[in-house]
Enzyme design. Structure first.
Site, PDB file in Angstrom:
ATOM      1  N   ARG A  13      46.951   5.967  57.891  1.00  0.00           N
ATOM      2  CA  ARG A  13      46.050   6.303  59.033  1.00  0.00           C
ATOM      3  C   ARG A  13      44.666   5.206  59.143  1.00  0.00           C
ATOM      4  O   ARG A  13      44.139   4.562  59.831  1.00  0.00           O
ATOM      5  CB  ARG A  13      46.319   7.065  60.077  1.00  0.00           C
ATOM      6  CG  ARG A  13      45.609   7.040  61.125  1.00  0.00           C
ATOM      7  CD  ARG A  13      46.110   8.258  62.249  1.00  0.00           C
ATOM      8  NE  ARG A  13      47.561   8.178  62.261  1.00  0.00           N
ATOM      9  CZ  ARG A  13      48.279   8.875  62.243  1.00  0.00           C
ATOM     10  NH1 ARG A  13      47.884  10.440  61.882  1.00  0.00           N
ATOM     11  NH2 ARG A  13      49.449   8.423  62.588  1.00  0.00           N
ATOM     12  N   TYR A  14      43.902   5.677  57.895  1.00  0.00           N
ATOM     13  CA  TYR A  14      42.594   5.588  58.300  1.00  0.00           C
ATOM     14  C   TYR A  14      42.277   5.202  57.213  1.00  0.00           C
ATOM     15  O   TYR A  14      42.604   4.651  56.208  1.00  0.00           O
ATOM     16  CB  TYR A  14      41.465   7.318  57.790  1.00  0.00           C
ATOM     17  CG  TYR A  14      42.219   7.881  58.691  1.00  0.00           C
ATOM     18  CD1 TYR A  14      40.996   7.774  60.881  1.00  0.00           C
ATOM     19  CD2 TYR A  14      42.588   9.244  59.040  1.00  0.00           C
ATOM     20  CE1 TYR A  14      41.298   8.481  61.641  1.00  0.00           C
ATOM     21  CE2 TYR A  14      42.775   9.689  59.720  1.00  0.00           C
ATOM     22  CZ  TYR A  14      42.392   9.867  61.138  1.00  0.00           C
ATOM     23  OH  TYR A  14      42.625  10.876  62.101  1.00  0.00           O
TER      24      TYR A  14
ATOM     25  N   ARG B 213      41.385   7.058  52.763  1.00  0.00           N
ATOM     26  CA  ARG B 213      42.263   7.962  52.994  1.00  0.00           C
ATOM     27  C   ARG B 213      44.000   7.752  52.742  1.00  0.00           C
ATOM     28  O   ARG B 213      44.124   7.570  54.016  1.00  0.00           O
ATOM     29  CB  ARG B 213      41.002   9.459  53.023  1.00  0.00           C
ATOM     30  CG  ARG B 213      41.243   9.345  54.676  1.00  0.00           C
ATOM     31  CD  ARG B 213      39.939   9.861  55.197  1.00  0.00           C
ATOM     32  NE  ARG B 213      39.566  10.246  56.252  1.00  0.00           N
ATOM     33  CZ  ARG B 213      39.331   9.255  57.022  1.00  0.00           C
ATOM     34  NH1 ARG B 213      38.904   8.324  56.909  1.00  0.00           N
ATOM     35  NH2 ARG B 213      39.150   9.876  58.637  1.00  0.00           N
TER      36      ARG B 213
ATOM     37  N   CYS C 117      57.556  24.741  52.588  1.00  0.00           N
ATOM     38  CA  CYS C 117      56.625  25.565  52.537  1.00  0.00           C
ATOM     39  C   CYS C 117      57.038  27.301  52.362  1.00  0.00           C
ATOM     40  O   CYS C 117      58.248  27.822  52.294  1.00  0.00           O
ATOM     41  CB  CYS C 117      56.144  25.520  53.944  1.00  0.00           C
ATOM     42  SG  CYS C 117      55.790  23.856  54.483  1.00  0.00           S
TER      43      CYS C 117
ATOM     44  N   CYS D 245      55.692  28.073  59.628  1.00  0.00           N
ATOM     45  CA  CYS D 245      54.961  28.851  60.744  1.00  0.00           C
ATOM     46  C   CYS D 245      55.557  27.702  61.905  1.00  0.00           C
ATOM     47  O   CYS D 245      56.228  26.402  62.334  1.00  0.00           O
ATOM     48  CB  CYS D 245      53.514  27.961  60.905  1.00  0.00           C
ATOM     49  SG  CYS D 245      52.895  27.709  59.270  1.00  0.00           S
TER      50      CYS D 245
ATOM     51  N   ARG E 188      54.712  19.410  61.704  1.00  0.00           N
ATOM     52  CA  ARG E 188      56.043  18.508  60.827  1.00  0.00           C
ATOM     53  C   ARG E 188      57.042  19.643  61.212  1.00  0.00           C
ATOM     54  O   ARG E 188      57.992  19.433  60.460  1.00  0.00           O
ATOM     55  CB  ARG E 188      55.607  18.516  59.824  1.00  0.00           C
ATOM     56  CG  ARG E 188      54.405  18.081  59.384  1.00  0.00           C
ATOM     57  CD  ARG E 188      54.240  16.797  58.078  1.00  0.00           C
ATOM     58  NE  ARG E 188      52.865  16.121  58.473  1.00  0.00           N
ATOM     59  CZ  ARG E 188      51.491  16.460  57.948  1.00  0.00           C
ATOM     60  NH1 ARG E 188      51.586  17.550  56.885  1.00  0.00           N
ATOM     61  NH2 ARG E 188      50.813  15.713  57.891  1.00  0.00           N
TER      62      ARG E 188
ATOM     63  N   ASP F 166      49.113  20.040  68.763  1.00  0.00           N
ATOM     64  CA  ASP F 166      49.488  18.877  68.935  1.00  0.00           C
ATOM     65  C   ASP F 166      51.010  18.924  69.988  1.00  0.00           C
ATOM     66  O   ASP F 166      51.239  20.379  70.099  1.00  0.00           O
ATOM     67  CB  ASP F 166      50.192  18.467  67.517  1.00  0.00           C
ATOM     68  CG  ASP F 166      48.948  18.174  66.528  1.00  0.00           C
ATOM     69  OD1 ASP F 166      48.472  17.178  66.911  1.00  0.00           O
ATOM     70  OD2 ASP F 166      49.154  17.817  65.097  1.00  0.00           O
TER      71      ASP F 166
ATOM     72  N   ASP G  40      44.428  15.454  67.261  1.00  0.00           N
ATOM     73  CA  ASP G  40      45.109  14.667  66.681  1.00  0.00           C
ATOM     74  C   ASP G  40      46.021  14.029  68.035  1.00  0.00           C
ATOM     75  O   ASP G  40      46.600  13.849  68.201  1.00  0.00           O
ATOM     76  CB  ASP G  40      45.650  14.908  65.792  1.00  0.00           C
ATOM     77  CG  ASP G  40      46.027  14.429  64.920  1.00  0.00           C
ATOM     78  OD1 ASP G  40      45.258  13.369  65.026  1.00  0.00           O
ATOM     79  OD2 ASP G  40      45.676  14.992  63.348  1.00  0.00           O
TER      80      ASP G  40
ATOM     81  N   LYS H 230      42.352  11.263  64.614  1.00  0.00           N
ATOM     82  CA  LYS H 230      42.045  12.873  64.693  1.00  0.00           C
ATOM     83  C   LYS H 230      40.464  12.784  66.159  1.00  0.00           C
ATOM     84  O   LYS H 230      39.240  11.617  65.256  1.00  0.00           O
ATOM     85  CB  LYS H 230      40.963  13.643  63.684  1.00  0.00           C
ATOM     86  CG  LYS H 230      41.997  14.331  62.906  1.00  0.00           C
ATOM     87  CD  LYS H 230      41.445  14.299  61.687  1.00  0.00           C
ATOM     88  CE  LYS H 230      42.584  15.179  61.162  1.00  0.00           C
ATOM     89  NZ  LYS H 230      43.221  14.354  60.133  1.00  0.00           N
TER      90      LYS H 230
HETATM   91  C1  LIG Z   1      44.077  14.110  58.782  1.00  0.00           C
HETATM   92  C2  LIG Z   1      44.242  12.674  58.242  1.00  0.00           C
HETATM   93  C3  LIG Z   1      43.529  12.602  56.916  1.00  0.00           C
HETATM   94  C4  LIG Z   1      42.213  13.463  56.340  1.00  0.00           C
HETATM   95  O1  LIG Z   1      41.031  13.174  57.833  1.00  0.00           O
HETATM   96  P1  LIG Z   1      39.505  13.525  57.637  1.00  0.00           P
HETATM   97  O2  LIG Z   1      39.539  13.377  58.969  1.00  0.00           O
HETATM   98  O3  LIG Z   1      38.940  12.894  56.415  1.00  0.00           O
HETATM   99  O4  LIG Z   1      39.753  15.017  56.955  1.00  0.00           O
HETATM  100  C5  LIG Z   1      43.603  11.280  56.291  1.00  0.00           C
HETATM  101  N1  LIG Z   1      45.224  11.031  56.584  1.00  0.00           N
HETATM  102  C6  LIG Z   1      45.663  11.306  57.774  1.00  0.00           C
HETATM  103  C7  LIG Z   1      47.371  10.627  58.166  1.00  0.00           C
HETATM  104  C8  LIG Z   1      45.167  12.718  58.229  1.00  0.00           C
HETATM  105  O5  LIG Z   1      46.089  12.787  59.676  1.00  0.00           O
HETATM  106  S1  SF4 Z   2      51.549  24.665  59.355  1.00  0.00           S
HETATM  107 FE1  SF4 Z   2      53.519  23.680  58.840  1.00  0.00          FE
HETATM  108  S2  SF4 Z   2      53.765  22.308  56.628  1.00  0.00           S
HETATM  109 FE2  SF4 Z   2      51.481  23.840  56.407  1.00  0.00          FE
HETATM  110  S3  SF4 Z   2      53.146  25.533  55.443  1.00  0.00           S
HETATM  111 FE3  SF4 Z   2      53.540  26.376  57.670  1.00  0.00          FE
HETATM  112  S4  SF4 Z   2      55.065  25.483  57.900  1.00  0.00           S
HETATM  113 FE4  SF4 Z   2      53.892  24.506  56.252  1.00  0.00          FE
END
Ligand SMILES: *Cc1c(COP(=O)(O)O)cnc(C)c1O
Ligand code: SF4
Length: 333
Positions: free
Chosen positions: A78-79, A82, A91, A95, A100, A258, A295, A302
Site C-alpha cells: 500500500r505504501y 514497505r 494465531c 482475538c 482480519r 477498524d 486506518d 493510517k
Molecule cells: C500498517 C501497515 C504498514 C506499516 O505502516 P507503518 O506506519 O510504517 O508502521 C505497511 N503496510 C500496510 C499494508 C499496513 O497496513
Molecule cells: S489481532 Fe488478529 S491477527 Fe492478531 S493475534 Fe489476534 S486474531 Fe491473530
C-alpha cells in the site's frame, strides 16, 4: 444465520452461544490467556470469549481493502517503501476484535509456494526497504519455518529492516524461547511490534518474554486497539503505556477500531480516542505516548489524529494550548 429466532428463544447456555458464533468466526484461546480472566466480562474475557454481538452484521469484511492492494497472495503493498508479508492464517488465540476476522483461522492457509511468490515480488521491487512479517501470527510458525522466511527476506539486498508483528508475547509468552531469540537475532536489524491492550496483560510471564527479546537486541514496540469496555478510559491506557515502558516496550500506535464486520460492539467514538491522547500528553512521559491513528476504510492507510494544540494563528503569532489548558504564543515566522 437464524439470529431472529435465537433472540426470541435466547441461547440457553454459553455453550450454545459459543457454537453459534464459532461456526462463523473460529474461537481459540490459550490456557495462559484464559488464566488471566478474573471474572466474566472483564477486559481479558471480552478480548477472547465469543459474544453473540459478533453476529450482528454491520461492518465490512475487509475494512482496509487489503485484498485490493494485494499483488500476490501473501503481500499487501500500500505504501511506497514497505509491504506486509502475510505469513500464516494461524494465531495462538483468535482475538474477537481482529481486523482480519475474514481470514484468520480459516482453511485458506498460506503455503510455501505463496511465500516464494512473495519473495519474488519483493525482489522485483527495489523500492521496498521494510518488510512487516504479519498474519495471523508469524510466531505460530515453527522455529525452522520462521527462520526460512526471515533468511529469504534477508537475502534480498534492498530489504533494510524486517519487522515482525506478533501477539504471542501477550497470549502465549512461553513461545519466546532462548532458541527462538537466537534465531531472531541472526536477522538484525529486526524489530518486533506486539499488541498489549490492557495492563492486566502485563504479567511476570509476558515481562520475561519481552526481557528475552530485548536482551537479544530487538527493539520492541506496541500497537494497541482502542476497545470499548476494555481500554477506552484514560486511567487504563495511561497505566498500560507506563507499564509497557517498564518492560522495555515503546508504545507505537493506538488504533481506532477498524469497521470490521463482527466486531462493531468494540467501536468507540473518535472523541474517546482524542480524550485519551489528551489525558496522556504532558501528564506522563513523552515516551509513553503513541500515535493515535485511523486506518482509513477502503485502503486509505493510517492517518494520525490528535487533539488540537493550536488555538489560533493570527497577527504573526500562533496561540498554543498546553496540557494544563493554558495559552502561549509563539511567532509564526
Ligand atoms: C500498517 C501497515 C504498514 C506499516 O505502516 P507503518 O506506519 O510504517 O508502521 C505497511 N503496510 C500496510 C499494508 C499496513 O497496513
Ligand atoms: S489481532 Fe488478529 S491477527 Fe492478531 S493475534 Fe489476534 S486474531 Fe491473530
Amino acid at each position: 444465520m437464524k439470529i431472529a429466532q435465537l433472540e426470541m428463544n435466547g441461547p440457553t447456555t454459553e455453550l450454545e452461544e459459543l457454537k453459534l458464533v464459532s461456526s462463523k468466526y473460529p474461537v481459540r484461546i490459550t490456557k495462559y490467556y484464559k488464566s488471566l480472566i478474573k471474572e466474566k466480562n472483564d477486559a481479558i474475557w471480552k478480548q477472547s470469549m465469543p459474544s453473540l454481538k459478533e453476529l450482528e452484521d454491520s461492518g465490512l469484511t475487509d475494512p482496509l481493502s487489503e485484498e485490493h492492494d494485494s499483488p500476490v497472495k501473501c503481500i499487501v503493498h500500500r505504501y511506497p517503501d514497505r509491504v506486509l508479508f502475510y505469513s500464516t492464517s494461524e494465531c495462538a488465540m483468535f482475538c474477537r476484535f481482529c481486523t482480519r476476522k475474514r481470514k484468520v483461522g480459516k482453511t485458506n492457509t498460506v503455503s510455501e509456494k505463496d511465500w516464494n511468490e512473495g519473495f519474488e515480488y519483493i525482489k522485483k521491487h527495489p523500492d521496498i526497504r521494510d518488510v512487516i512479517v504479519s498474519g495471523g501470527d508469524p510466531l505460530t510458525l515453527s522455529d525452522e519455518r520462521l527462520d526460512f522466511v526471515l533468511s529469504n527476506l534477508r537475502k534480498i539486498k534492498h530489504v533494510q529492516i524486517i519487522r515482525i508483528g506478533t501477539r504471542m508475547l501477550v497470549v502465549n509468552p512461553d513461545r519466546i524461547t532462548d532458541k527462538l531469540c537466537s534465531i531472531l537475532k541472526q536477522h538484525h536489524p529486526l524489530y518486533i511490534n506486539t499488541h498489549f491492550n490492557h495492563p492486566d496483560e502485563i504479567t511476570y510471564e509476558s515481562s520475561e518474554a519481552c526481557n528475552k527479546l530485548a536482551n537479544a537486541g530487538i527493539p520492541l514496540g506496541n500497537q494497541s486497539v482502542l476497545l470499548k469496555g476494555v481500554n477506552d478510559d484514560i486511567e487504563t491506557m495511561k497505566l498500560l503505556m507506563q507499564k509497557l515502558l517498564v518492560i522495555r516496550v515503546k508504545p507505537y500506535y493506538i488504533y481506532m477500531m477498524d469497521l470490521v464486520q463482527g466486531a462493531s460492539h468494540f467501536r468507540t467514538s473518535v472523541q474517546a480516542g482524542l480524550d485519551i491522547i489528551e489525558g496522556l500528553r504532558g501528564h506522563t512521559s513523552g515516551m509513553a505516548i503513541p500515535q493515535l491513528v485511523i486506518d482509513a476504510p477502503h485502503g486509505g492507510g493510517k492517518i494520525p489524529i490528535m487533539p488540537d494544540t493550536i488555538s489560533s494563528r493570527e497577527k504573526g503569532e500562533v496561540i498554543l494550548i498546553n496540557f494544563e489548558n493554558k495559552h502561549f504564543s509563539y511567532p509564526l515566522e
